[in-house]
Design a protein around this motif. Structure first.
Motif, PDB file in Angstrom:
ATOM      1  N   UNK A  47       0.980  -0.986  -0.105  1.00  0.00           N
ATOM      2  CA  UNK A  47      -0.127   0.096   0.030  1.00  0.00           C
ATOM      3  C   UNK A  47       1.012   1.399  -0.264  1.00  0.00           C
ATOM      4  N   UNK A  48       0.337   2.112  -0.523  1.00  0.00           N
ATOM      5  CA  UNK A  48       0.943   3.720  -0.414  1.00  0.00           C
ATOM      6  C   UNK A  48       1.004   4.189   0.876  1.00  0.00           C
ATOM      7  N   UNK A  49       1.656   5.178   1.247  1.00  0.00           N
ATOM      8  CA  UNK A  49       1.926   5.672   2.543  1.00  0.00           C
ATOM      9  C   UNK A  49       1.455   7.401   2.431  1.00  0.00           C
ATOM     10  N   UNK A  50       0.989   7.850   3.269  1.00  0.00           N
ATOM     11  CA  UNK A  50       0.661   9.231   3.270  1.00  0.00           C
ATOM     12  C   UNK A  50       1.598   9.874   4.034  1.00  0.00           C
ATOM     13  N   UNK A  51       1.609   9.736   5.366  1.00  0.00           N
ATOM     14  CA  UNK A  51       2.776  10.309   6.200  1.00  0.00           C
ATOM     15  C   UNK A  51       3.279   9.142   7.020  1.00  0.00           C
ATOM     16  N   UNK A  52       4.412   9.564   7.824  1.00  0.00           N
ATOM     17  CA  UNK A  52       4.925   8.262   8.577  1.00  0.00           C
ATOM     18  C   UNK A  52       5.582   9.082   9.826  1.00  0.00           C
ATOM     19  N   UNK A  53       5.683   8.597  10.837  1.00  0.00           N
ATOM     20  CA  UNK A  53       6.260   9.100  12.146  1.00  0.00           C
ATOM     21  C   UNK A  53       7.211   8.035  12.900  1.00  0.00           C
ATOM     22  N   UNK A  54       8.371   8.465  12.934  1.00  0.00           N
ATOM     23  CA  UNK A  54       9.489   7.584  13.683  1.00  0.00           C
ATOM     24  C   UNK A  54       8.965   7.402  15.216  1.00  0.00           C
ATOM     25  N   UNK A  55       8.902   6.325  15.929  1.00  0.00           N
ATOM     26  CA  UNK A  55       8.741   5.941  17.322  1.00  0.00           C
ATOM     27  C   UNK A  55      10.013   5.665  18.174  1.00  0.00           C
ATOM     28  N   UNK A  56      10.033   6.209  19.181  1.00  0.00           N
ATOM     29  CA  UNK A  56      11.479   5.846  19.945  1.00  0.00           C
ATOM     30  C   UNK A  56      10.856   6.404  21.495  1.00  0.00           C
ATOM     31  N   UNK A  57      10.115   5.685  22.221  1.00  0.00           N
ATOM     32  CA  UNK A  57       9.822   6.223  23.397  1.00  0.00           C
ATOM     33  C   UNK A  57      10.276   4.956  24.496  1.00  0.00           C
ATOM     34  N   UNK A  58      10.236   5.482  25.609  1.00  0.00           N
ATOM     35  CA  UNK A  58      10.357   4.446  26.957  1.00  0.00           C
ATOM     36  C   UNK A  58       9.282   4.895  27.912  1.00  0.00           C
ATOM     37  N   UNK A  69       7.873   2.652  13.794  1.00  0.00           N
ATOM     38  CA  UNK A  69       7.234   3.732  12.796  1.00  0.00           C
ATOM     39  C   UNK A  69       5.708   3.576  12.897  1.00  0.00           C
ATOM     40  N   UNK A  70       5.210   4.762  12.894  1.00  0.00           N
ATOM     41  CA  UNK A  70       3.781   4.961  12.782  1.00  0.00           C
ATOM     42  C   UNK A  70       3.336   5.400  11.367  1.00  0.00           C
ATOM     43  N   UNK A  71       2.620   4.635  10.605  1.00  0.00           N
ATOM     44  CA  UNK A  71       2.287   4.870   9.263  1.00  0.00           C
ATOM     45  C   UNK A  71       0.712   5.456   9.135  1.00  0.00           C
ATOM     46  N   UNK A  72       0.466   6.408   8.365  1.00  0.00           N
ATOM     47  CA  UNK A  72      -0.885   7.032   7.956  1.00  0.00           C
ATOM     48  C   UNK A  72      -1.044   6.445   6.461  1.00  0.00           C
ATOM     49  N   UNK A  73      -1.752   5.277   6.410  1.00  0.00           N
ATOM     50  CA  UNK A  73      -2.127   5.030   5.037  1.00  0.00           C
ATOM     51  C   UNK A  73      -3.036   5.712   4.167  1.00  0.00           C
ATOM     52  N   UNK A  74      -3.894   5.845   4.918  1.00  0.00           N
ATOM     53  CA  UNK A  74      -5.503   6.550   4.160  1.00  0.00           C
ATOM     54  C   UNK A  74      -6.243   7.101   5.290  1.00  0.00           C
ATOM     55  N   UNK A  75      -7.410   7.743   4.894  1.00  0.00           N
ATOM     56  CA  UNK A  75      -8.274   8.315   5.905  1.00  0.00           C
ATOM     57  C   UNK A  75      -8.633   7.142   6.671  1.00  0.00           C
ATOM     58  N   UNK A  76      -8.653   7.422   7.987  1.00  0.00           N
ATOM     59  CA  UNK A  76      -9.000   6.336   9.073  1.00  0.00           C
ATOM     60  C   UNK A  76      -8.287   4.917   8.763  1.00  0.00           C
ATOM     61  N   UNK A  77      -7.091   4.919   8.278  1.00  0.00           N
ATOM     62  CA  UNK A  77      -6.135   3.782   8.299  1.00  0.00           C
ATOM     63  C   UNK A  77      -4.797   4.008   8.984  1.00  0.00           C
ATOM     64  N   UNK A  78      -4.422   3.598   9.969  1.00  0.00           N
ATOM     65  CA  UNK A  78      -3.296   3.727  10.670  1.00  0.00           C
ATOM     66  C   UNK A  78      -2.476   2.343  10.877  1.00  0.00           C
ATOM     67  N   UNK A  79      -1.233   2.301  10.766  1.00  0.00           N
ATOM     68  CA  UNK A  79      -0.608   1.023  10.825  1.00  0.00           C
ATOM     69  C   UNK A  79       0.786   1.523  11.709  1.00  0.00           C
ATOM     70  N   UNK A  80       1.079   0.620  12.847  1.00  0.00           N
ATOM     71  CA  UNK A  80       2.441   0.584  13.371  1.00  0.00           C
ATOM     72  C   UNK A  80       3.172  -0.295  13.207  1.00  0.00           C
ATOM     73  N   UNK A  81       4.388  -0.517  13.328  1.00  0.00           N
ATOM     74  CA  UNK A  81       5.433  -1.432  13.166  1.00  0.00           C
ATOM     75  C   UNK A  81       6.439  -1.212  14.163  1.00  0.00           C
ATOM     76  N   UNK A  82       6.415  -1.874  15.273  1.00  0.00           N
ATOM     77  CA  UNK A  82       7.474  -1.697  16.472  1.00  0.00           C
ATOM     78  C   UNK A  82       8.072  -2.982  16.950  1.00  0.00           C
ATOM     79  N   UNK A  83       9.138  -2.520  17.553  1.00  0.00           N
ATOM     80  CA  UNK A  83       9.936  -3.574  18.733  1.00  0.00           C
ATOM     81  C   UNK A  83       9.597  -3.165  19.848  1.00  0.00           C
ATOM     82  N   UNK A  84       9.356  -4.025  20.833  1.00  0.00           N
ATOM     83  CA  UNK A  84       9.179  -3.706  22.054  1.00  0.00           C
ATOM     84  C   UNK A  84       9.849  -4.638  22.956  1.00  0.00           C
ATOM     85  N   UNK A  85      10.036  -4.089  24.213  1.00  0.00           N
ATOM     86  CA  UNK A  85      10.670  -5.314  25.321  1.00  0.00           C
ATOM     87  C   UNK A  85       9.928  -6.359  25.513  1.00  0.00           C
ATOM     88  N   UNK A  86      10.759  -7.641  25.773  1.00  0.00           N
ATOM     89  CA  UNK A  86       9.828  -8.769  25.890  1.00  0.00           C
ATOM     90  C   UNK A  86      10.637  -9.610  27.095  1.00  0.00           C
TER      91      UNK A  86
END
Length: 216
Positions: A47-58, A69-86
């Motif tokens: 899919x195409x991406x409209x905007x993206x925001x890098x994520x790095x939080x504790x 990263x947080x991706x805004x794909x389209x109106x009311x469509x958001x996607x996040x791809x993340x690595x979290x502590x386990x």
């Protein structure tokens, strides 16, 4: 680029963030390739991406470090791809923690088994969501991979949350999540969403590795 600042994608490519050197990928239209060096992963989405925001939080309350990263794909469509502590709970080994779900061994579990475990241990999920689908996935480089698809009623209609949850054999102390949220329940078919697993690549700390993305 500062983290947390959204920026628009021009022609779906951005220097330092999107893979452009994969010759095989250049012949396949509409795929966007994103590399998170800090998250040690890269992935492809059809899919195409409209905007993206890098994520790095504790986060507070023991939730740990989140990179991705947080991706805004389209109106009311958001996607996040993340690595979290386990982190395994006190008194439980990392191996046991990574190979069980609600204390049930995941080896050989079917989709029906996953559903039964969820129903037995989290009955509140079935009250909150009108549609609950869960299941197991398998890949040689992953200790665990499972998926969830929930439909939740809202005043504006049903809202869908889809999640891929992965633990890499080479990185047992992190989980990798691909999460998609959208308000058109017919927008994405389940097989397309499950196929996202095939295009996720763990890169480790070696930023010089070449692209290795499964495409089909």
């Amino acid at each position: 680029m500062k983290k947390g600042i959204p920026f628009y994608i021009e022609d779906h490519y951005s220097k330092n963030s999107l893979i452009k050197s994969n010759k095989e990928a250049e012949n396949i239209p509409h795929y966007t390739y994103i590399n998170s060096r800090e998250g040690h992963f890269r992935f492809a989405i059809p899919w195409a991406i409209q905007t993206m925001v890098w994520i790095d939080t504790t986060e507070l309350k023991g939730k740990g470090h989140t990179v991705g990263v947080l991706l805004h794909l389209d109106k009311d469509v958001n996607m996040t791809v993340t690595r979290i502590d386990n982190v395994a709970p006190k008194g439980e080994s990392q191996e046991q923690w990574n190979t069980t779900w609600y204390d049930t061994p995941i080896q050989g579990m079917t989709d029906a088994d996953y559903m039964e475990v969820l129903r037995r241990n989290s009955p509140e999920v079935f009250k909150e969501f009108t549609v609950v689908e869960v299941g197991a996935l398998s890949r040689d480089d992953m200790t665990m991979a499972r998926w969830e698809r929930f439909e939740q009623p809202t005043p504006d209609g049903p809202y869908v949350t889809f999640t891929l949850d992965m633990i890499m054999k080479a990185d047992p102390t992190h989980r990798y999540l691909m999460e998609l949220e959208y308000d058109d329940i017919h927008r994405y078919d389940l097989q397309t969403l499950l196929h996202l697993l095939d295009n996720f690549v763990y890169t480790g700390a070696d930023e010089s590795r070449g692209a290795s993305v499964s495409l089909s």
